[in-house]
Scaffold this motif. Structure first.
Motif, short mmCIF file in Angstrom:
data_model
loop_
_atom_site.label_atom_id
_atom_site.label_comp_id
_atom_site.label_asym_id
_atom_site.label_seq_id
_atom_site.Cartn_x
_atom_site.Cartn_y
_atom_site.Cartn_z
N LEU A 142 32.11 38.22 46.57
CA LEU A 142 33.50 37.78 46.62
C LEU A 142 34.43 38.78 45.94
O LEU A 142 35.54 39.01 46.41
CB LEU A 142 33.62 36.41 45.95
N LEU A 143 33.97 39.37 44.87
CA LEU A 143 34.85 40.24 44.08
C LEU A 143 34.75 41.70 44.45
O LEU A 143 35.65 42.47 44.13
CB LEU A 143 34.55 40.06 42.58
N SER A 144 33.70 42.12 45.10
CA SER A 144 33.52 43.53 45.39
C SER A 144 32.85 43.76 46.73
O SER A 144 31.97 42.99 47.13
CB SER A 144 32.68 44.19 44.29
N LEU A 202 38.40 33.56 52.30
CA LEU A 202 37.88 34.78 51.68
C LEU A 202 38.97 35.84 51.62
O LEU A 202 39.08 36.56 50.62
CB LEU A 202 36.68 35.29 52.47
N PHE A 203 39.77 35.94 52.67
CA PHE A 203 40.85 36.92 52.68
C PHE A 203 41.79 36.70 51.51
O PHE A 203 42.18 37.65 50.82
CB PHE A 203 41.62 36.83 54.00
N LEU A 204 42.19 35.45 51.27
CA LEU A 204 43.12 35.15 50.17
C LEU A 204 42.44 35.27 48.81
O LEU A 204 43.09 35.59 47.82
CB LEU A 204 43.70 33.75 50.35
N ALA A 205 41.13 35.03 48.77
CA ALA A 205 40.41 35.15 47.51
C ALA A 205 40.34 36.60 47.05
O ALA A 205 40.35 36.89 45.85
CB ALA A 205 39.00 34.58 47.64
N LYS A 206 40.25 37.52 48.02
CA LYS A 206 40.26 38.95 47.68
C LYS A 206 41.72 39.38 47.53
O LYS A 206 42.33 39.91 48.47
CB LYS A 206 39.55 39.76 48.75
N ALA A 207 42.29 39.13 46.39
CA ALA A 207 43.73 39.30 46.19
C ALA A 207 44.19 40.73 46.40
O ALA A 207 45.36 40.97 46.74
CB ALA A 207 44.12 38.84 44.79
N ARG A 208 43.30 41.70 46.24
CA ARG A 208 43.69 43.09 46.41
C ARG A 208 43.65 43.46 47.89
O ARG A 208 42.64 43.25 48.56
CB ARG A 208 42.73 43.99 45.61
N GLY A 209 44.73 43.98 48.41
CA GLY A 209 44.77 44.39 49.80
C GLY A 209 43.96 45.65 50.04
O GLY A 209 43.62 46.39 49.11
N GLY A 210 43.65 45.90 51.32
CA GLY A 210 42.93 47.11 51.68
C GLY A 210 41.43 47.00 51.52
O GLY A 210 40.73 48.02 51.41
N THR A 211 40.88 45.77 51.52
CA THR A 211 39.44 45.58 51.38
C THR A 211 38.84 44.78 52.53
O THR A 211 37.63 44.83 52.73
CB THR A 211 39.10 44.86 50.06
N CYS A 212 39.66 44.03 53.27
CA CYS A 212 39.14 43.20 54.34
C CYS A 212 40.28 42.80 55.27
O CYS A 212 41.46 43.01 54.96
CB CYS A 212 38.46 41.94 53.79
N THR A 213 39.92 42.21 56.42
CA THR A 213 40.92 41.77 57.38
C THR A 213 40.37 40.59 58.18
O THR A 213 39.15 40.42 58.32
CB THR A 213 41.32 42.90 58.34
N VAL A 230 54.01 33.57 47.14
CA VAL A 230 54.76 34.48 48.02
C VAL A 230 53.93 35.70 48.35
O VAL A 230 53.90 36.16 49.50
CB VAL A 230 56.09 34.89 47.36
N TYR A 231 53.23 36.23 47.36
CA TYR A 231 52.39 37.41 47.57
C TYR A 231 51.28 37.10 48.58
O TYR A 231 51.03 37.88 49.51
CB TYR A 231 51.79 37.85 46.24
N CYS A 232 50.62 35.96 48.42
CA CYS A 232 49.53 35.60 49.33
C CYS A 232 50.04 35.39 50.75
O CYS A 232 49.40 35.83 51.72
CB CYS A 232 48.83 34.33 48.83
N VAL A 233 51.18 34.72 50.89
CA VAL A 233 51.74 34.48 52.22
C VAL A 233 52.11 35.79 52.89
O VAL A 233 51.87 35.99 54.08
CB VAL A 233 52.97 33.55 52.12
N SER A 234 52.70 36.71 52.13
CA SER A 234 53.10 38.00 52.70
C SER A 234 51.88 38.80 53.15
O SER A 234 51.90 39.42 54.21
CB SER A 234 53.93 38.81 51.69
N ARG A 235 50.81 38.79 52.38
CA ARG A 235 49.59 39.49 52.76
C ARG A 235 48.97 38.87 54.00
O ARG A 235 48.55 39.58 54.92
CB ARG A 235 48.56 39.43 51.62
N TYR A 236 48.91 37.56 54.05
CA TYR A 236 48.29 36.85 55.17
C TYR A 236 49.06 37.11 56.46
O TYR A 236 48.47 37.41 57.50
CB TYR A 236 48.24 35.36 54.86
N ALA A 237 50.40 37.01 56.39
CA ALA A 237 51.22 37.18 57.58
C ALA A 237 51.21 38.61 58.08
O ALA A 237 51.39 38.87 59.27
CB ALA A 237 52.65 36.73 57.29
N ALA A 238 51.02 39.57 57.15
CA ALA A 238 51.07 40.98 57.53
C ALA A 238 49.72 41.52 57.96
O ALA A 238 49.64 42.67 58.42
CB ALA A 238 51.61 41.82 56.36
N ASP A 239 48.66 40.74 57.83
CA ASP A 239 47.33 41.23 58.21
C ASP A 239 47.28 41.50 59.71
O ASP A 239 47.85 40.77 60.52
CB ASP A 239 46.27 40.20 57.83
#
Length: 258
Positions: free
Chosen positions: A3-5, A109-120, A210-219
């Protein structure tokens, strides 16, 4: 991978994998497509794998760890690398740790990995298609590097999915670029809460939301402004300078009879 790496060992690599390695104190990651036989195709700018082309590059490089990196004699030297290049795995990693980018992850899982650039959320194409795109772009290029619109992660995601953003004036496919912009955006969006509450926890929760929504919508797997583009068509568009993919116009209705 957990989950973390997304860290993996080299023995688990297979041709067509989208791999990455963190650079500059985990601020940025460099992405590429593994071909097999210890070779990686990746997209870079001259001397700066994650450069912006601005004075910020000085800060990025100075914040990075001092690694013992000895390039091999068969790869293009870093200072000469530009555009889509092929390197051995050691030179691609540059002394860093190997990670594998994940596709078709669940929303949770996408939202759990808070750092972008690791999954889609997007689905990867077959390994043969991925390798074909990577090799074709190695010979024909992927346009001009842009840290927000056309970077190494954008390159790897396109190779894996064939998806391209319709409007090239907007953000590219890169999840790490979205994360960089999404953080300050979340802080700005949560600022008006100060007018109605001083609860720091409520403001923090709003900023995270807001951060999670922006990441999810921009995936790339959720966006509606993307289209599948054959790699041969992509390179033709790059050559002519017309990247926007035009949707077919609707048929014109015949005039009504009087």
């Amino acid at each position: 991978m957990g989950l973390l790496s997304n860290r993996i060992v080299r023995s688990s690599l297979k041709p067509g994998d989208h791999i990455y390695s963190w650079r500059t104190a985990y601020i940025y990651a460099h992405h590429g497509i593994y071909l097999g036989d210890d070779k990686v195709i990746h997209f870079t700018r001259r001397g700066q794998e994650v450069g912006t082309g601005t004075v910020l590059d000085v800060l990025l490089v100075s914040s990075g760890p001092n690694r013992s990196y000895v390039p091999c004699p068969t790869c293009v030297p870093r200072d000469d690398a530009h555009g889509v290049v092929s390197s051995c795995l050691n030179c691609f990693l540059g002394g860093g740790i190997l990670y594998r980018f994940e596709y078709s992850v669940s929303p949770a899982l996408f939202l759990a990995k808070a750092r972008g650039g690791t999954c889609t959320l997007a689905v990867s194409d077959s390994d043969d298609d991925v390798i074909h795109r990577a090799k074709y772009l190695l010979n024909n290029g992927f346009g001009c590097y842009n840290v927000f619109k056309n970077n190494c992660e954008d390159f790897a995601i396109y190779c894996k999915t064939g998806l391209l953003v319709l409007d090239q004036s907007t953000m590219g496919q890169s999840g790490q670029a979205v994360s960089i912009i999404g953080g300050p955006l979340a802080a700005v969006m949560s600022t008006p809460l100060r007018l109605v509450t001083t609860n720091i926890y409520g403001m923090a929760a709003t900023a995270v939301g807001v951060y999670c929504v922006s990441r999810y919508a921009a995936d790339i797997g959720m966006r509606s402004d993307v289209v599948k583009v054959p790699v041969e068509d992509l390179t033709r568009r790059l050559a002519t300078g017309v990247l926007q993919v035009l949707e077919p116009s609707l048929p014109v209705a015949p005039p009504l009879a009087h």
